[in-house]
Write an enzyme that holds these catalytic residues in place. Structure first.
Site, PDB file in Angstrom:
ATOM      1  CG  HIS A   3       5.582 -46.621  54.974  1.00  9.38           C
ATOM      2  ND1 HIS A   3       5.139 -47.633  54.459  1.00  9.38           N
ATOM      3  CD2 HIS A   3       4.727 -45.650  54.864  1.00  9.38           C
ATOM      4  CE1 HIS A   3       3.793 -47.432  54.552  1.00  9.38           C
ATOM      5  NE2 HIS A   3       3.544 -46.143  54.584  1.00  9.38           N
ATOM      6  CD  GLU A  28       3.100 -46.959  49.926  1.00 10.01           C
ATOM      7  OE1 GLU A  28       2.372 -46.846  48.906  1.00 10.01           O
ATOM      8  OE2 GLU A  28       3.194 -48.105  50.429  1.00 10.01           O
ATOM      9  CE  LYS A  78       3.634 -48.637  46.258  1.00  6.51           C
ATOM     10  NZ  LYS A  78       2.760 -49.709  46.877  1.00  6.51           N
ATOM     11  CG  ASN A  79       1.330 -42.762  44.851  1.00  4.02           C
ATOM     12  OD1 ASN A  79       0.930 -43.864  44.583  1.00  4.02           O
ATOM     13  ND2 ASN A  79       0.886 -41.847  45.745  1.00  4.02           N
TER      14      ASN A  79
END
Length: 511
Positions: A359, A363, A366-367
């Site tokens: 997770h 995340e 993705k940024n």
């Protein structure tokens, strides 16, 4: 969930009484003492612990939501989340207590006698499993005089945990409830039980009852993060503000950290029950899992949701693949920006929860992907147009652009596994860096809207927009004694540092 359910006055009074009890911390080490093949007797005792401990934590959630600051408690979505916790509290406290027969009492007493006579090494695979794992994977356990382990200090936001006795001593003094009144006072999550016992049906029946109840509760709360985000959106709209107030920020940090603890306990207990098998099924399982004399490594490495030999590079590869897929679908790319995985050592493994790790990496990746594409697309198109004046930016296909790579570097130390994500996505202005840790802060023009029947199980992760990725990921890192840091160079790129505690000694950070 049922629309007829309501929070009655009697139930609320019971919840407030439970919210005054002291929580009992459960360490990572105690969670793995069950071993890959949990003993039904140990699970029976753990089920009783869970049924008494979880209502305390759920009651605290209801109380916190009722006292949420600045009117957040009155938002419709906040009330919905509060009622979910209250309903789960009611279901657990109304579960029938197990009927312990004379036979079971005799077996448990016999087990206690055998354990005291023969020592922990004969208590099944639990204590021996945890001890042997710690000896293999805790190179810092001999460094007991190291100030970095036995003292707590903060250096630029990086917190090194103190020894558990000192830290929990200070926390316990601050609690107001009388610990002797708490249902779990003096109890432990793991209690060793002797092997090779045919446990009576009541043990399996109670374990299944708790398993079914927890599975239902877990499903009910799947949408908590997003529904609470909706509540904060409602608060922002009503107060005509775009930035979350510091009091709301502090509340949400506390709220989501305790949620991680609740989900961890529920998820671990469900997974342990799924691994439990009757003696007949265990023999059949052993036959298939050890076919040809080879041990099934994937199952033996897991104790519940915890992997005792979590390969960081393999988890990183999974996160990279998932993040690239979301990115390619969002931007219409045939191939997303390259993500280079750099591991100085071939096999870096430690005890951790793979779900948490993937997770956090997903995340942050993705940024980086989004920043890289959106920062470089106009620059690369401009450069192509400069080389070929007949070209117009709108005529250039994004698939013809060559983006700089993102680097994922994994390092291993005595105390930490560190992962560095380095991109050339243009960085973040210094004035905005504090804002990236606030909830619902996003640079996306339009925040994704949740449907009324939103369910996390059918939810497809957006590329960006909720503004929860970084703050929640940092809480996941801090839950087991790690941290998430970010250093940016505006105009060039950003480095994210994920520190993961490898000492396997941390306990839950209970509020």
């Amino acid at each position: 969930m049922g629309t007829a359910w309501e929070l009655t006055k009697a139930l609320r009074e019971k919840i407030m009484r439970y919210s005054g009890y002291t929580q009992t911390s459960v360490s990572l080490r105690s969670m793995v003492q069950f071993g890959p093949n949990p003993n039904p007797g140990s699970l029976f005792l753990a089920s009783q612990f869970i049924v008494e401990e979880l209502p305390i934590r759920l009651a605290l959630k209801v109380k916190d939501l009722e006292n949420a600051p600045l009117g957040l408690s009155k938002m419709p979505s906040t009330i919905k989340v509060k009622n979910w916790y209250a309903q789960s509290f009611q279901e657990l406290t109304e579960l029938p207590k197990p009927k312990i027969s004379e036979e079971l009492t005799r077996l448990l007493k016999q087990g206690e006698q055998e354990l005291s006579d023969e020592g922990d090494e004969n208590s099944g695979n639990g204590v021996e499993y945890a001890k042997s794992f710690e000896e293999r994977n805790n190179p810092a356990n001999t460094e007991s005089q190291d100030v970095a382990i036995n003292n707590i200090f903060s250096d630029d936001g990086i917190v090194v945990r103190t020894s558990s006795s000192h830290l929990h001593g200070s926390i316990n003094k601050a609690r107001t409830a009388n610990p002797t009144e708490s249902p779990t006072f003096g109890k432990k999550y793991y209690t060793p039980c002797p092997p090779n016992i045919v446990w009576p049906k009541e043990v399996y029946d109670y374990n299944k009852l708790v398993f079914d109840t927890l599975s239902k509760i877990k499903k009910r709360h799947d949408a908590t993060v997003a529904t609470m985000a909706q509540g904060v959106q409602e608060w922002k709209h009503e107060n005509k503000t775009i930035i979350v107030n510091s009091a709301i920020q502090t509340f949400l940090d506390r709220f989501y950290m305790s949620r991680i603890g609740i989900r961890m306990l529920i998820g671990q207990h469900i997974a342990l029950n799924m691994a439990q098998s009757s003696p007949t099924r265990r023999r059949i399982s052993a036959l298939f899992n050890n076919e040809g004399g080879k041990e099934n490594k994937s199952s033996s490495n897991y104790v519940g949701v915890i992997c005792t030999d979590c390969n960081v590079a393999e988890i990183a590869e999974d996160a990279i693949e998932t993040a690239k897929y979301i990115c390619e679908e969002h931007y219409g790319l045939l191939e997303g920006p390259e993500i280079q995985l750099i591991t100085p050592k071939d096999d870096i493994s430690f005890m951790y929860v793979p779900g948490h790790l993937i997770h956090m990496l997903f995340e942050t990746l993705k940024n980086s992907l989004r920043a890289t594409i959106e920062f470089h697309t106009p620059k690369l198109k401009e450069a192509m147009c400069a080389e070929n004046p007949d070209l117009k930016p709108e005529d250039i296909d994004i698939n013809d652009l060559k983006f700089p790579p993102i680097k994922v570097i994994i390092s291993e130390g005595y105390e930490d596994i560190a992962i560095k994500l380095s991109d050339e996505g243009g960085g973040i202005p210094r004035s905005e860096i504090p804002l990236i840790w606030t909830y619902l802060y996003t640079t996306v023009d339009k925040t994704p809207v949740l449907e009324p029947d939103y369910s996390q199980t059918s939810f497809k992760a957006p590329m960006a927009g909720f503004g929860y990725g970084l703050p929640i990921s940092r809480l996941y890192a801090q839950y087991f004694g790690g941290d998430l840091k970010l250093i940016s160079m505006e105009g060039y790129g950003t480095d994210v540092y994920l520190h993961l505690n490898r000492l396997s000694s941390s306990s839950e950070p209970l509020p």
